[in-house]
Design a protein around this motif. Structure first.
Motif, PDB file in Angstrom:
ATOM      1  N   PRO A 228      29.438 -33.516   4.269  1.00 49.59           N
ATOM      2  CA  PRO A 228      30.269 -34.232   4.931  1.00 49.59           C
ATOM      3  C   PRO A 228      30.077 -35.790   4.787  1.00 49.59           C
ATOM      4  N   GLU A 229      31.089 -36.460   4.859  1.00 53.24           N
ATOM      5  CA  GLU A 229      31.288 -37.962   4.638  1.00 53.24           C
ATOM      6  C   GLU A 229      30.407 -38.384   6.030  1.00 53.24           C
ATOM      7  N   GLY A 230      29.621 -39.670   5.385  1.00 56.12           N
ATOM      8  CA  GLY A 230      29.082 -40.178   6.630  1.00 56.12           C
ATOM      9  C   GLY A 230      27.748 -39.396   7.124  1.00 56.12           C
ATOM     10  N   GLN A 231      27.280 -38.308   6.384  1.00 58.57           N
ATOM     11  CA  GLN A 231      26.152 -37.826   6.904  1.00 58.57           C
ATOM     12  C   GLN A 231      24.811 -38.521   6.542  1.00 58.57           C
ATOM     13  N   ARG A 232      24.019 -38.657   7.452  1.00 61.30           N
ATOM     14  CA  ARG A 232      22.817 -39.804   7.362  1.00 61.30           C
ATOM     15  C   ARG A 232      21.639 -38.954   6.740  1.00 61.30           C
ATOM     16  N   SER A 233      20.876 -39.929   6.183  1.00 60.66           N
ATOM     17  CA  SER A 233      19.541 -39.522   5.493  1.00 60.66           C
ATOM     18  C   SER A 233      18.694 -39.202   6.631  1.00 60.66           C
ATOM     19  N   THR A 234      18.072 -38.185   6.266  1.00 57.21           N
ATOM     20  CA  THR A 234      16.532 -37.949   7.120  1.00 57.21           C
ATOM     21  C   THR A 234      15.236 -38.250   6.489  1.00 57.21           C
ATOM     22  N   ARG A 241      15.839 -44.400   3.206  1.00 56.75           N
ATOM     23  CA  ARG A 241      16.591 -43.821   4.040  1.00 56.75           C
ATOM     24  C   ARG A 241      17.743 -44.699   4.280  1.00 56.75           C
ATOM     25  N   HIS A 242      17.298 -46.234   4.713  1.00 56.36           N
ATOM     26  CA  HIS A 242      18.511 -47.241   4.593  1.00 56.36           C
ATOM     27  C   HIS A 242      19.269 -47.406   3.333  1.00 56.36           C
ATOM     28  N   LEU A 243      18.647 -47.294   1.968  1.00 56.40           N
ATOM     29  CA  LEU A 243      19.492 -47.393   1.076  1.00 56.40           C
ATOM     30  C   LEU A 243      20.312 -46.217   0.583  1.00 56.40           C
ATOM     31  N   SER A 244      19.837 -45.080   1.123  1.00 54.34           N
ATOM     32  CA  SER A 244      20.525 -43.946   0.974  1.00 54.34           C
ATOM     33  C   SER A 244      22.061 -43.835   1.785  1.00 54.34           C
ATOM     34  N   ASP A 245      21.875 -44.267   3.065  1.00 54.52           N
ATOM     35  CA  ASP A 245      22.713 -44.457   3.978  1.00 54.52           C
ATOM     36  C   ASP A 245      23.793 -45.455   3.415  1.00 54.52           C
ATOM     37  N   ALA A 246      23.467 -46.349   2.984  1.00 53.86           N
ATOM     38  CA  ALA A 246      24.429 -47.546   2.202  1.00 53.86           C
ATOM     39  C   ALA A 246      25.183 -46.970   1.186  1.00 53.86           C
ATOM     40  N   LEU A 247      24.255 -46.321   0.291  1.00 51.33           N
ATOM     41  CA  LEU A 247      24.915 -46.091  -1.113  1.00 51.33           C
ATOM     42  C   LEU A 247      25.798 -44.934  -0.876  1.00 51.33           C
ATOM     43  N   ARG A 248      25.524 -44.006   0.129  1.00 49.68           N
ATOM     44  CA  ARG A 248      26.428 -42.897   0.312  1.00 49.68           C
ATOM     45  C   ARG A 248      27.847 -43.545   0.440  1.00 49.68           C
ATOM     46  N   PHE A 249      27.890 -44.394   1.611  1.00 48.53           N
ATOM     47  CA  PHE A 249      29.236 -45.145   1.971  1.00 48.53           C
ATOM     48  C   PHE A 249      30.011 -45.646   0.681  1.00 48.53           C
ATOM     49  N   TYR A 250      29.092 -45.926  -0.401  1.00 49.64           N
ATOM     50  CA  TYR A 250      29.653 -46.636  -1.752  1.00 49.64           C
ATOM     51  C   TYR A 250      30.148 -45.706  -2.689  1.00 49.64           C
TER      52      TYR A 250
END
Length: 341
Positions: A228-234, A241-250
């Motif tokens: 799903p779009e916007g799924q957050r890293s665990t 975690r923060h790089l993954s959440d940023a790059l998923r948006f990209y």
């Protein structure tokens, strides 16, 4: 030790560039300044302070200069980088305070105080740098070198059909900067990382998985197109975690525009050029910028053959090595992420 003056508009790829430089051994941030671009200058500064603290660099001076382009209204890009500029990532509120000094004054003071020592990296619109050159025309001689992420020459623009984002945000500033370098010795000219080569830097989910492994994260970092779009890293690793959440948006943004589930990490490449860690080749050229045409505003033009009769004012990167770059990224940032836990 490599010492840097940075000017950023922290967005997602600026964030990766900052983390990468912070991860390099024996690097110093003399100052980091915020230009309006991907988000407004205040949000840029907050993002930058938070990222530096995340990377264990809480004492870096971060300052704001201009809050708008030289001559036109500010255009930001929440659709590309998210409303806060760092995608889905939610960074802790920074503990450090913004410098009360003006970014332009800070750059000039640092360059004058350490002539020939500081390498400037600009991954933002060139507003602050243009203002600094107005105030100190000898800045090109005071700096050890300059690397600019911007422009598009023999490549489709990413903002208009002919214009790259940073240059399009403030074309008048870009035009002033290139004019200021006309007639300088070739070894003093800025190295320009344009879309022609930065769009070859395609970071993919596999790189995030490898990065998490290098960081020693306890669970695989799987950012996949079917999720799903916007799924957050665990992830148990805070940097990952923060790089993954940023790059998923990209990734999601690039897919929306039919470019694939990937991220063009322009600013990371420019950071590696500035640091001397990434492979590239460059050619001198005379660069000018169309500033006022409604159709072509922000378009950069390179004369490699001297047809205009003017001396070169830039060295344009013409080739790079994405495989080497991502091996370097995984190793270097993975080491920092492991140390930060």
């Amino acid at each position: 030790m490599a010492a840097f003056l940075l000017d950023v508009d922290t967005g997602i790829d600026d964030a990766l560039a900052l983390v990468y430089l912070a991860a390099l051994p024996d690097t110093e941030f003399a100052a980091v300044t915020a230009s309006p671009g991907n988000v407004d200058a205040d949000q840029v500064a907050r993002n930058t302070l938070a990222l530096l603290e995340l990377c264990g660099r809480p004492d870096v001076e971060v300052a704001i200069g201009a809050r708008a382009p030289l001559s036109i209204p500010l255009l930001t890009t929440p659709e590309t980088h998210g409303p806060q500029g760092i995608g889905h990532a939610v960074l802790p509120e920074p503990q450090g305070r913004l410098s009360p000094r003006n970014a332009v004054d800070l750059w000039i003071e640092k360059a004058r105080g350490r002539p020939g020592e500081l390498t400037a990296l600009i991954t933002a619109p060139l507003t602050n740098f243009a203002l600094a050159l107005r105030q100190e025309p000898d800045l090109p001689e005071l700096l050890a070198g300059v690397v600019i992420m911007g422009g598009s020459f023999y490549y489709q623009g990413n903002t208009t059909p002919t214009a790259e984002w940073n240059t399009h945000v403030d074309p008048h500033a870009a035009k002033e900067v290139y004019a200021a370098y006309r007639g300088r010795p070739v070894d003093r000219l800025p190295v320009v990382c344009s879309l022609d080569t930065t769009e070859r830097m395609e970071l993919r989910p596999e790189h995030l998985r490898l990065l998490a492994e290098a960081a020693g994260a306890s669970v695989p970092e799987l950012v996949l197109p079917e999720q799903p779009e916007g799924q957050r890293s665990t992830s148990d690793n805070i940097v990952i975690r923060h790089l993954s959440d940023a790059l998923r948006f990209y990734f999601e943004f690039h897919r929306l525009y039919d470019q694939g589930y990937l991220a063009h990490v322009h600013d990371f490449f420019a950071a590696g050029v500035a640091a001397g860690t990434l492979e590239y080749s460059a050619r001198p050229a005379t660069v000018d910028v169309e500033a006022d045409s409604p159709l072509l505003a922000g378009t950069t033009v390179a004369d490699f053959r001297g047809l205009w009769g003017f001396p070169p004012n830039a060295r344009i990167v013409t080739d790079n090595n994405p495989a080497q770059a991502f091996t370097e990224l995984v190793s270097t940032v993975g080491r920092l992420a492991r140390e930060r836990g």
